[in-house]
Motif scaffolding. Structure first.
Motif, PDB file in Angstrom:
ATOM      1  N   TYR A   1     -57.742 -11.778  64.856  1.00  0.00           N
ATOM      2  CA  TYR A   1     -57.000 -12.181  63.189  1.00  0.00           C
ATOM      3  C   TYR A   1     -55.098 -11.885  63.588  1.00  0.00           C
ATOM      4  O   TYR A   1     -54.902 -11.406  63.048  1.00  0.00           O
ATOM      5  CB  TYR A   1     -57.006 -10.552  63.219  1.00  0.00           C
ATOM      6  N   SER A   2     -55.287 -12.984  63.591  1.00  0.00           N
ATOM      7  CA  SER A   2     -53.869 -14.040  63.774  1.00  0.00           C
ATOM      8  C   SER A   2     -53.575 -15.062  62.717  1.00  0.00           C
ATOM      9  O   SER A   2     -54.895 -15.037  61.591  1.00  0.00           O
ATOM     10  CB  SER A   2     -53.802 -14.574  64.806  1.00  0.00           C
ATOM     11  N   HIS A   3     -52.378 -15.230  62.876  1.00  0.00           N
ATOM     12  CA  HIS A   3     -51.575 -16.436  61.429  1.00  0.00           C
ATOM     13  C   HIS A   3     -52.784 -17.761  61.546  1.00  0.00           C
ATOM     14  O   HIS A   3     -53.115 -17.941  59.997  1.00  0.00           O
ATOM     15  CB  HIS A   3     -50.254 -16.470  61.524  1.00  0.00           C
ATOM     16  N   TYR A   4     -53.232 -18.369  62.892  1.00  0.00           N
ATOM     17  CA  TYR A   4     -53.804 -19.092  62.463  1.00  0.00           C
ATOM     18  C   TYR A   4     -55.501 -19.366  61.645  1.00  0.00           C
ATOM     19  O   TYR A   4     -55.541 -19.924  61.076  1.00  0.00           O
ATOM     20  CB  TYR A   4     -54.459 -19.084  64.277  1.00  0.00           C
ATOM     21  N   ARG A   5     -55.634 -17.858  61.022  1.00  0.00           N
ATOM     22  CA  ARG A   5     -56.711 -17.909  59.947  1.00  0.00           C
ATOM     23  C   ARG A   5     -56.204 -18.427  59.194  1.00  0.00           C
ATOM     24  O   ARG A   5     -57.115 -18.781  58.101  1.00  0.00           O
ATOM     25  CB  ARG A   5     -57.767 -16.255  60.010  1.00  0.00           C
ATOM     26  N   CYS A   6     -55.067 -18.239  58.776  1.00  0.00           N
ATOM     27  CA  CYS A   6     -54.962 -19.231  57.356  1.00  0.00           C
ATOM     28  C   CYS A   6     -55.121 -20.328  56.747  1.00  0.00           C
ATOM     29  O   CYS A   6     -55.516 -21.657  56.230  1.00  0.00           O
ATOM     30  CB  CYS A   6     -53.467 -19.436  57.052  1.00  0.00           C
ATOM     31  N   PHE A   7     -55.380 -21.046  58.237  1.00  0.00           N
ATOM     32  CA  PHE A   7     -55.527 -22.341  58.364  1.00  0.00           C
ATOM     33  C   PHE A   7     -57.081 -22.971  58.711  1.00  0.00           C
ATOM     34  O   PHE A   7     -57.552 -24.366  58.153  1.00  0.00           O
ATOM     35  CB  PHE A   7     -54.656 -23.729  58.746  1.00  0.00           C
ATOM     36  N   PHE A   8     -57.835 -22.581  59.880  1.00  0.00           N
ATOM     37  CA  PHE A   8     -58.971 -22.938  60.821  1.00  0.00           C
ATOM     38  C   PHE A   8     -59.865 -21.838  60.201  1.00  0.00           C
ATOM     39  O   PHE A   8     -59.831 -20.708  61.180  1.00  0.00           O
ATOM     40  CB  PHE A   8     -58.004 -23.174  61.846  1.00  0.00           C
ATOM     41  N   GLN A   9     -60.318 -22.265  59.072  1.00  0.00           N
ATOM     42  CA  GLN A   9     -62.012 -21.712  59.083  1.00  0.00           C
ATOM     43  C   GLN A   9     -62.352 -22.396  58.471  1.00  0.00           C
ATOM     44  O   GLN A   9     -61.965 -23.599  57.142  1.00  0.00           O
ATOM     45  CB  GLN A   9     -61.902 -19.962  58.468  1.00  0.00           C
ATOM     46  N   ALA A  10     -63.674 -22.055  57.802  1.00  0.00           N
ATOM     47  CA  ALA A  10     -65.083 -22.799  56.870  1.00  0.00           C
ATOM     48  C   ALA A  10     -64.306 -23.386  55.430  1.00  0.00           C
ATOM     49  O   ALA A  10     -64.864 -22.498  55.154  1.00  0.00           O
ATOM     50  CB  ALA A  10     -65.649 -22.121  57.500  1.00  0.00           C
ATOM     51  N   PHE A  11     -63.260 -23.730  55.710  1.00  0.00           N
ATOM     52  CA  PHE A  11     -63.031 -23.820  53.925  1.00  0.00           C
ATOM     53  C   PHE A  11     -63.764 -24.888  53.445  1.00  0.00           C
ATOM     54  O   PHE A  11     -63.757 -25.097  51.979  1.00  0.00           O
ATOM     55  CB  PHE A  11     -61.689 -24.051  54.161  1.00  0.00           C
ATOM     56  N   TYR A  12     -63.877 -26.511  54.198  1.00  0.00           N
ATOM     57  CA  TYR A  12     -64.198 -27.577  53.949  1.00  0.00           C
ATOM     58  C   TYR A  12     -65.899 -27.452  53.409  1.00  0.00           C
ATOM     59  O   TYR A  12     -66.246 -28.259  54.683  1.00  0.00           O
ATOM     60  CB  TYR A  12     -63.640 -28.345  54.947  1.00  0.00           C
ATOM     61  N   LYS A  13     -66.357 -27.362  52.770  1.00  0.00           N
ATOM     62  CA  LYS A  13     -67.697 -26.953  52.472  1.00  0.00           C
ATOM     63  C   LYS A  13     -67.924 -26.491  50.875  1.00  0.00           C
ATOM     64  O   LYS A  13     -67.079 -26.528  49.882  1.00  0.00           O
ATOM     65  CB  LYS A  13     -68.291 -25.963  53.125  1.00  0.00           C
TER      66      LYS A  13
END
Length: 287
Positions: free
Chosen positions: A145-157
């Motif tokens: 549960y890091s700050h990378y979650r702000c950017f890299f998850q399944a947003f583009y669908k």
């Protein structure tokens, strides 16, 4: 509704603030970390995309040596090239071998000199050596549960108004995972999309006895009643397919014995808003 990935070679700059408070019995550990980062899409094909994440500056204010170490490790890992699937989910590290080489060819020696004879430094160096021998384990270190979650998850669908999914935070409690059920509400107004997540513990997948044993060992208390309470809220705001801001909050609480609170706040800024001079006490470790 759809959110599309940014164009190749287009840079975005963000200011992030992360905070964590961990309470175990009477012991309290906490930190606040500010970061300024650049993210750009550097390649893509019909299976995956590769983003470059660059830490430009940071400031760590923590209560323990491990917090300063964590900040130094972020300098060491930058730049990192993150591989995602087509939806944006984190699936790999593209420049793992370069990161290993960076550690072996100067960074390890420099950081060993910085910490000198601090208690536990040899353990942390050895643990990093082992981590860099295991690409899968190294990848996992980015997926908590890091700050990378702000950017890299399944947003583009293609997104429905209301959705549910699962999230498993590996080794969140020592060797025990934290399995969550995520409930998502998506809202679109013109060129703006807001994604709101809430979560609850997935009781069927949660290995509660491991958490009980961990808390017994940490508190030397053996009549524990472990009633784990979970609270999570996340809000992501996109405009013209670009992340504008994100607020993430996760709290795990066992009354009287154990609390972990983690929060990340992220906002998009323009390049001219980046710090002109280093602001962080850890900037000298950037090699």
């Amino acid at each position: 509704m759809n959110i599309l990935p940014i164009n190749i070679a287009q840079s975005s700059w963000y200011q992030l603030s992360s905070s964590n408070r961990t309470i175990i019995g009477t012991k309290v550990l906490e930190f606040v970390q500010d970061r300024w980062v650049e993210i750009k899409l550097i390649s893509h094909d019909d299976k995956q995309r590769v983003y470059e994440y660059i830490l430009l500056d940071q400031n760590m204010d923590g209560t323990a040596l491990i917090h300063e170490w964590a900040a130094d490790m972020e300098w060491f890992q930058s730049p990192v090239q993150v591989i995602t699937d087509l939806e944006g989910k984190f699936i790999g590290i593209n420049n793992f071998s370069a990161i290993v080489s960076r550690w072996q060819n100067g960074y390890r020696q420099k950081i060993a000199q910085k910490y000198g004879n601090h208690e536990g430094i040899e353990v942390m160096l050895s643990e990093t050596d082992r981590l860099l021998q295991d690409p899968k384990r190294f990848l996992q270190s980015f997926m908590g549960y890091s700050h990378y979650r702000c950017f890299f998850q399944a947003f583009y669908k293609n997104r429905q108004a209301d959705e549910s999914s699962s999230l498993v935070l590996k080794n969140f409690f020592g060797t025990a995972d934290l399995p969550l059920v995520i409930y998502t509400h998506n809202q679109q107004q013109g060129n703006e999309v807001t994604i709101t997540n809430e979560a609850e513990l997935d009781e069927e997948k949660f290995d509660r006895p491991v958490l009980v044993r961990m808390l017994k060992d940490l508190t030397n208390t053996y009549n524990l009643k472990v009633d784990l309470q979970t609270e999570m809220e996340e809000i992501y705001k996109f405009k013209n397919n670009m992340l504008q801001e994100a607020d993430l909050f996760l709290q795990l609480h066992v009354p009287s014995f154990y609390t972990v609170v983690t929060a990340h706040q992220c906002r998009r800024i323009e390049q001219h808003q980046l710090p002109r001079e280093p602001v962080g006490k850890n900037s000298a470790m950037h090699i």
